[in-house]
Design a protein around this motif. Structure first.
Motif, PDB file in Angstrom:
ATOM      1  N   THR A  76       3.841  24.439 -31.938  1.00  0.00           N
ATOM      2  CA  THR A  76       4.737  24.646 -30.798  1.00  0.00           C
ATOM      3  C   THR A  76       5.065  26.125 -30.639  1.00  0.00           C
ATOM      4  OG1 THR A  76       5.698  22.443 -31.074  1.00  0.00           O
ATOM      5  CG2 THR A  76       6.943  24.018 -29.764  1.00  0.00           C
ATOM      6  N   ALA A  77       5.310  26.806 -31.750  1.00  0.00           N
ATOM      7  CA  ALA A  77       5.571  28.241 -31.690  1.00  0.00           C
ATOM      8  C   ALA A  77       4.361  28.989 -31.145  1.00  0.00           C
ATOM      9  CB  ALA A  77       5.937  28.770 -33.073  1.00  0.00           C
ATOM     10  N   ALA A  78       3.160  28.567 -31.547  1.00  0.00           N
ATOM     11  CA  ALA A  78       1.942  29.238 -31.102  1.00  0.00           C
ATOM     12  C   ALA A  78       1.729  29.083 -29.606  1.00  0.00           C
ATOM     13  CB  ALA A  78       0.743  28.693 -31.872  1.00  0.00           C
ATOM     14  N   VAL A  79       1.905  27.872 -29.112  1.00  0.00           N
ATOM     15  CA  VAL A  79       1.673  27.657 -27.682  1.00  0.00           C
ATOM     16  C   VAL A  79       2.789  28.279 -26.855  1.00  0.00           C
ATOM     17  CG1 VAL A  79       2.830  25.401 -27.342  1.00  0.00           C
ATOM     18  CG2 VAL A  79       0.716  25.910 -26.118  1.00  0.00           C
ATOM     19  N   SER A  80       4.008  28.314 -27.410  1.00  0.00           N
ATOM     20  CA  SER A  80       5.125  28.966 -26.721  1.00  0.00           C
ATOM     21  C   SER A  80       4.896  30.473 -26.639  1.00  0.00           C
ATOM     22  CB  SER A  80       6.438  28.679 -27.448  1.00  0.00           C
ATOM     23  OG  SER A  80       6.709  27.292 -27.517  1.00  0.00           O
ATOM     24  N   ARG A  81       4.450  31.065 -27.745  1.00  0.00           N
ATOM     25  CA  ARG A  81       4.175  32.500 -27.768  1.00  0.00           C
ATOM     26  C   ARG A  81       3.089  32.853 -26.745  1.00  0.00           C
ATOM     27  NH1 ARG A  81       2.592  32.696 -32.506  1.00  0.00           N
ATOM     28  NH2 ARG A  81       4.540  33.227 -33.552  1.00  0.00           N
ATOM     29  N   ARG A  82       2.096  31.999 -26.625  1.00  0.00           N
ATOM     30  CA  ARG A  82       0.995  32.245 -25.686  1.00  0.00           C
ATOM     31  C   ARG A  82       1.508  32.293 -24.246  1.00  0.00           C
ATOM     32  NH1 ARG A  82      -3.693  29.238 -23.621  1.00  0.00           N
ATOM     33  NH2 ARG A  82      -5.559  30.505 -23.952  1.00  0.00           N
ATOM     34  N   SER A  83       2.384  31.362 -23.901  1.00  0.00           N
ATOM     35  CA  SER A  83       2.932  31.338 -22.547  1.00  0.00           C
ATOM     36  C   SER A  83       3.888  32.489 -22.304  1.00  0.00           C
ATOM     37  CB  SER A  83       3.629  29.997 -22.284  1.00  0.00           C
ATOM     38  OG  SER A  83       2.685  28.937 -22.257  1.00  0.00           O
ATOM     39  N   LEU A  84       4.725  32.798 -23.310  1.00  0.00           N
ATOM     40  CA  LEU A  84       5.622  33.946 -23.182  1.00  0.00           C
ATOM     41  C   LEU A  84       4.826  35.230 -22.962  1.00  0.00           C
ATOM     42  CD1 LEU A  84       8.360  33.480 -25.935  1.00  0.00           C
ATOM     43  CD2 LEU A  84       8.702  33.411 -23.455  1.00  0.00           C
ATOM     44  N   GLY A  85       3.732  35.370 -23.705  1.00  0.00           N
ATOM     45  CA  GLY A  85       2.920  36.566 -23.583  1.00  0.00           C
ATOM     46  C   GLY A  85       2.295  36.721 -22.216  1.00  0.00           C
ATOM     47  N   ALA A  86       2.104  35.584 -21.523  1.00  0.00           N
ATOM     48  CA  ALA A  86       1.557  35.619 -20.167  1.00  0.00           C
ATOM     49  C   ALA A  86       2.643  35.828 -19.120  1.00  0.00           C
ATOM     50  CB  ALA A  86       0.796  34.325 -19.870  1.00  0.00           C
ATOM     51  N   GLY A  87       3.912  35.947 -19.574  1.00  0.00           N
ATOM     52  CA  GLY A  87       5.005  36.247 -18.658  1.00  0.00           C
ATOM     53  C   GLY A  87       5.718  35.053 -18.065  1.00  0.00           C
ATOM     54  N   TYR A  88       5.527  33.856 -18.655  1.00  0.00           N
ATOM     55  CA  TYR A  88       6.133  32.648 -18.102  1.00  0.00           C
ATOM     56  C   TYR A  88       7.448  32.302 -18.783  1.00  0.00           C
ATOM     57  CZ  TYR A  88       1.396  32.009 -16.338  1.00  0.00           C
ATOM     58  OH  TYR A  88       0.175  32.192 -15.735  1.00  0.00           O
ATOM     59  N   GLN A  89       8.346  31.646 -18.051  1.00  0.00           N
ATOM     60  CA  GLN A  89       9.433  30.913 -18.670  1.00  0.00           C
ATOM     61  C   GLN A  89       8.819  29.679 -19.326  1.00  0.00           C
ATOM     62  OE1 GLN A  89      13.403  30.575 -16.686  1.00  0.00           O
ATOM     63  NE2 GLN A  89      12.208  30.945 -14.838  1.00  0.00           N
ATOM     64  N   VAL A  90       9.364  29.274 -20.480  1.00  0.00           N
ATOM     65  CA  VAL A  90       8.796  28.141 -21.208  1.00  0.00           C
ATOM     66  C   VAL A  90       9.880  27.086 -21.388  1.00  0.00           C
ATOM     67  CG1 VAL A  90       7.458  27.431 -23.208  1.00  0.00           C
ATOM     68  CG2 VAL A  90       7.348  29.808 -22.442  1.00  0.00           C
ATOM     69  N   VAL A  91       9.544  25.838 -21.043  1.00  0.00           N
ATOM     70  CA  VAL A  91      10.488  24.734 -21.138  1.00  0.00           C
ATOM     71  C   VAL A  91       9.819  23.560 -21.836  1.00  0.00           C
ATOM     72  CG1 VAL A  91      11.686  25.452 -19.026  1.00  0.00           C
ATOM     73  CG2 VAL A  91       9.875  23.727 -18.889  1.00  0.00           C
ATOM     74  N   LEU A  92      10.632  22.611 -22.251  1.00  0.00           N
ATOM     75  CA  LEU A  92      10.100  21.358 -22.793  1.00  0.00           C
ATOM     76  C   LEU A  92      11.181  20.283 -22.731  1.00  0.00           C
ATOM     77  CD1 LEU A  92      11.486  21.030 -25.836  1.00  0.00           C
ATOM     78  CD2 LEU A  92       9.636  22.567 -26.496  1.00  0.00           C
ATOM     79  N   TYR A  93      10.734  19.030 -22.795  1.00  0.00           N
ATOM     80  CA  TYR A  93      11.643  17.887 -22.864  1.00  0.00           C
ATOM     81  C   TYR A  93      11.588  17.289 -24.263  1.00  0.00           C
ATOM     82  CZ  TYR A  93      12.247  17.536 -17.771  1.00  0.00           C
ATOM     83  OH  TYR A  93      12.570  17.774 -16.466  1.00  0.00           O
ATOM     84  N   THR A  94      12.723  16.770 -24.734  1.00  0.00           N
ATOM     85  CA  THR A  94      12.741  16.013 -25.976  1.00  0.00           C
ATOM     86  C   THR A  94      13.403  14.662 -25.725  1.00  0.00           C
ATOM     87  OG1 THR A  94      14.927  16.802 -26.695  1.00  0.00           O
ATOM     88  CG2 THR A  94      13.004  18.121 -27.330  1.00  0.00           C
ATOM     89  N   ASP A  95      13.052  13.705 -26.580  1.00  0.00           N
ATOM     90  CA  ASP A  95      13.707  12.408 -26.587  1.00  0.00           C
ATOM     91  C   ASP A  95      15.031  12.575 -27.326  1.00  0.00           C
ATOM     92  OD1 ASP A  95      14.573   9.801 -26.963  1.00  0.00           O
ATOM     93  OD2 ASP A  95      12.629   9.052 -27.609  1.00  0.00           O
TER      94      ASP A  95
END
Length: 275
Positions: free
Chosen positions: A229-248
Motif C-alpha cells: 500500500t505504501a508503494a502504490v501510494s508513493r507512486r501516485s503521490l510522485g505523479a502529483g495525485y491526491q490519494v484516497v482509499l475506502y476501508t470496511d
C-alpha cells in the motif's frame, strides 16, 4: 435519466468534479465505461441520472447524480434529501445502493416507507493520504509492476479478494484486463514470488484511489499489505495525485494500518441491500 454517457457527462460532470475526492467512485466508474464500453461491468448497459433544482430550467444547478452498472449496486452522490427520496421509484428494481451516509439514510427512510426492505450490507470510511509514513521496519521483498504474464494469478486473487470483502466480482477476468491496461497494479514480491498486491484506479481530476489491496490468507500478518500500500501510494503521490482509499469500518486492522501509513478519515459511506 439517460443511457447516454455523453448526455450524462454533459449535465453532471461539473457537479462531480466540484468534489472529485468524495465523488471518486462515480468518476472512476465513468472512466472505465469510457474505456471499456457500456457493458464494462456486466451484460446490461449502464444507466445514469442527475437532479436539478428546476425541472423546467436546463441551466439550473445540478445537485446530485447517480449511475447503475448492473449487476453492481447503484452509486449515488451526496444530494438533497428530496432528490434521494425520488430515487425510490427510479431504482425500484435495483438490488443495492452505495453512497455517502447522508444519502443512504434518506433513501432507506423513503424505501421502507414504500413498504420495501433495506439492510446495511457494509459501512465504509473514506480516507485521504496526508503525509505518507512507510512501515518501519519494512518487510523483506520489493514492489514491482505487474505484467500480462501475471494475468492468471491476478484473476485468482481478484476472485479471492471479492469473496473476502463479500463483493464477488462478476467477471474477474474482465476486471483484471481493465486494470492491467491502466498500468497501476503492483505486486510485493519475496524472493521473486508475489505475496501481496495493490493498485490504484485510473486517476481522474487529480485523484487516484487505492483498490484493491490483497494478501492471501496464509501470508497475512507479515507486513506485506502495509508495504505494498505504501508503494502504490508513493507512486501516485510522485505523479502529483491526491490519494484516497475506502476501508470496511468493521475491520479494525485495516483501519489502523492505513492511519499508520498517513491516511486520515474524511467521511463515511454505506452500501445497502434492497428487496
Amino acid at each position: 435519466m439517460t443511457s447516454d454517457i455523453d448526455e450524462f457527462e454533459g449535465a453532471a460532470r461539473e457537479f462531480l468534479l466540484s468534489d472529485p475526492v468524495r465523488n471518486t467512485v462515480l468518476l472512476t466508474v465513468l472512466e472505465s465505461l469510457r474505456a471499456s464500453g457500456p457493458t464494462a461491468y456486466g451484460d446490461t448497459p449502464a444507466s445514469f441520472g442527475w437532479y436539478r433544482d428546476s425541472d423546467s430550467d436546463p441551466d439550473s444547478e445540478v445537485r446530485g447524480a447517480f449511475l447503475r452498472t448492473p449487476p453492481m449496486p447503484a452509486l449515488v452522490s451526496e444530494a438533497p434529501e428530496r432528490a434521494v427520496r425520488a430515487l425510490v421509484d427510479v431504482l425500484a428494481e435495483v438490488p443495492g445502493l452505495s453512497g455517502p451516509d447522508s444519502s443512504t439514510r434518506a433513501f432507506v427512510q423513503a424505501w421502507r416507507a414504500a413498504g420495501r426492505q433495506a439492510t446495511v450490507a457494509s459501512n465504509r470510511r473514506l480516507f485521504r493520504l496526508a503525509e505518507l509514513t512507510p512501515p518501519e521496519p519494512a518487510p523483506r521483498g520489493r514492489a514491482r509492476l505487474v505484467t500480462d504474464a501475471d494475468r492468471e494469478l491476478l484473476i485468482e486473487w481478484f476472485s479471492a479478494f471479492g469473496a473476502d470483502v463479500g463483493e464477488p466480482t462478476a467477471d474477474p477476468a474482465r476486471a483484471v484486463d481493465r486494470r492491467l491496461a491502466n498500468g497501476e497494479l503492483l505486486f510485493w514480491e519475496v524472493d521473486g514470488v508475489p505475496v501481496a498486491m495493490a493498485g490504484t484506479t485510473t486517476p481522474v481530476a487529480g485523484v487516484a484511489r487505492v483498490a484493491p489491496v490483497y494478501t492471501p490468507a496464509l501470508l497475512r500478518g507479515r507486513g506485506y499489505a502495509g508495504a505494498i500500500t505504501a508503494a502504490v501510494s508513493r507512486r501516485s503521490l510522485g505523479a502529483g495525485y491526491q490519494v484516497v482509499l475506502y476501508t470496511d469500518m468493521a475491520n479494525p486492522t485495516s483501519n489502523a494500518l492505513y492511519q499508520r501509513l498517513g491516511y486520515r478519515p474524511i467521511g463515511q459511506w454505506s452500501e445497502l441491500k434492497l428487496a
